[in-house]
Design an enzyme around this catalytic site. Structure first.
Site, mmCIF file in Angstrom:
data_model
loop_
_atom_site.group_PDB
_atom_site.id
_atom_site.type_symbol
_atom_site.label_atom_id
_atom_site.label_comp_id
_atom_site.label_asym_id
_atom_site.label_seq_id
_atom_site.Cartn_x
_atom_site.Cartn_y
_atom_site.Cartn_z
ATOM 1 N N GLN A 115 5.034 3.101 11.969
ATOM 2 C CA GLN A 115 4.582 4.471 11.691
ATOM 3 C C GLN A 115 3.211 4.535 11.009
ATOM 4 O O GLN A 115 2.631 5.620 10.924
ATOM 5 C CB GLN A 115 5.640 5.252 10.885
ATOM 6 N N TYR A 155 -4.056 2.171 9.877
ATOM 7 C CA TYR A 155 -4.844 0.956 9.680
ATOM 8 C C TYR A 155 -5.845 0.736 10.813
ATOM 9 O O TYR A 155 -6.953 0.268 10.567
ATOM 10 C CB TYR A 155 -3.926 -0.257 9.499
ATOM 11 N N VAL A 185 1.050 5.564 -1.268
ATOM 12 C CA VAL A 185 0.507 6.792 -1.854
ATOM 13 C C VAL A 185 1.657 7.789 -1.925
ATOM 14 O O VAL A 185 2.401 7.965 -0.956
ATOM 15 C CB VAL A 185 -0.654 7.378 -1.015
ATOM 16 N N ASP A 239 4.153 -1.345 9.152
ATOM 17 C CA ASP A 239 5.279 -0.755 9.861
ATOM 18 C C ASP A 239 4.732 0.093 11.006
ATOM 19 O O ASP A 239 3.604 0.600 10.929
ATOM 20 C CB ASP A 239 6.113 0.118 8.916
ATOM 21 N N GLY A 276 -6.776 11.972 1.914
ATOM 22 C CA GLY A 276 -7.777 10.914 1.995
ATOM 23 C C GLY A 276 -7.625 9.824 0.954
ATOM 24 O O GLY A 276 -8.436 8.900 0.907
ATOM 25 N N LEU A 277 -6.571 9.888 0.130
ATOM 26 C CA LEU A 277 -6.424 8.893 -0.935
ATOM 27 C C LEU A 277 -6.024 7.519 -0.399
ATOM 28 O O LEU A 277 -6.440 6.497 -0.941
ATOM 29 C CB LEU A 277 -5.417 9.368 -1.973
ATOM 30 N N GLY A 278 -5.232 7.477 0.672
ATOM 31 C CA GLY A 278 -4.888 6.192 1.271
ATOM 32 C C GLY A 278 -6.119 5.492 1.806
ATOM 33 O O GLY A 278 -6.297 4.288 1.625
ATOM 34 N N GLY A 285 -2.364 12.713 2.962
ATOM 35 C CA GLY A 285 -3.113 13.688 3.744
ATOM 36 C C GLY A 285 -4.341 14.226 3.037
ATOM 37 O O GLY A 285 -4.985 15.150 3.517
ATOM 38 N N VAL A 333 0.864 -1.186 0.000
ATOM 39 C CA VAL A 333 0.000 0.000 0.000
ATOM 40 C C VAL A 333 0.899 1.234 0.000
ATOM 41 O O VAL A 333 1.706 1.416 0.911
ATOM 42 C CB VAL A 333 -0.939 0.023 1.224
#
Length: 160
Positions: free
Chosen positions: A135, A140, A99, A133, A107-109, A105, A97
């Site tokens: 960070q 998630y 971006v 990870d 909202g695309l993720g 920042g 995953v």
């Protein structure tokens, strides 16, 4: 959000403000990915480079691929990517995953993850896993993923 079909791509976001311009963001599930564009995207977030041959095989054998892009000068500019592997019955694991930092920042993720989860649920996959990870764990968790409640860590085997 305005969504409509355009050939093998879907207009996901109409007129996103980017560097003083309005651009359209598209989504596709096409596995025909430009590997150089994917490498450039992964480089943008500092991932370790992987051999093209192996990346191509991983993509070909993935259950699902989702890419986000915008069009500039008649070229698709890859700005987001995710893939999932699956047993095609019960389980899927989400991988890779990413971006582009210029688009984080916005909202695309979340949209990328929502789309991949929606597609997996549509395929009647009941268990979705991923590796995160430190960070990005909160990202998630905010999407509804839970850390293993028993504190059991995944186990890995690497060749010596």
């Amino acid at each position: 959000m305005n969504i409509r079909n355009i050939e093998d791509k879907v207009l996901l976001i109409n007129q996103l403000n980017y560097r003083g311009n309005k651009i359209n963001i598209y989504l596709t599930t096409n596995k025909n990915i430009n590997l150089y564009a994917l490498e450039k995207l992964c480089d943008s977030v500092g991932w370790v480079r992987r051999p093209f041959k192996k990346v191509k095989i991983a993509i070909e054998h993935s259950f699902l691929i989702i890419s986000l892009f915008h069009i500039k000068d008649n070229s698709n500019i890859l700005i987001g990517f995710a893939r999932a592997t699956s047993d095609h019955a019960f389980n899927a694991t989400i991988w890779d995953v990413v971006v582009h930092p210029d688009f984080q920042g916005k909202g695309l993720g979340k949209i990328l993850m929502d789309q991949i989860i929606q597609q997996l649920k549509y395929a009647d996959i009941t268990t979705i896993t991923l590796f995160a990870d430190p960070q990005v764990i909160m990202f998630y968790k905010n999407l509804g993923f839970l850390a293993d409640p028993d504190g059991i860590k995944g186990m890995f085997w690497y060749p010596h």
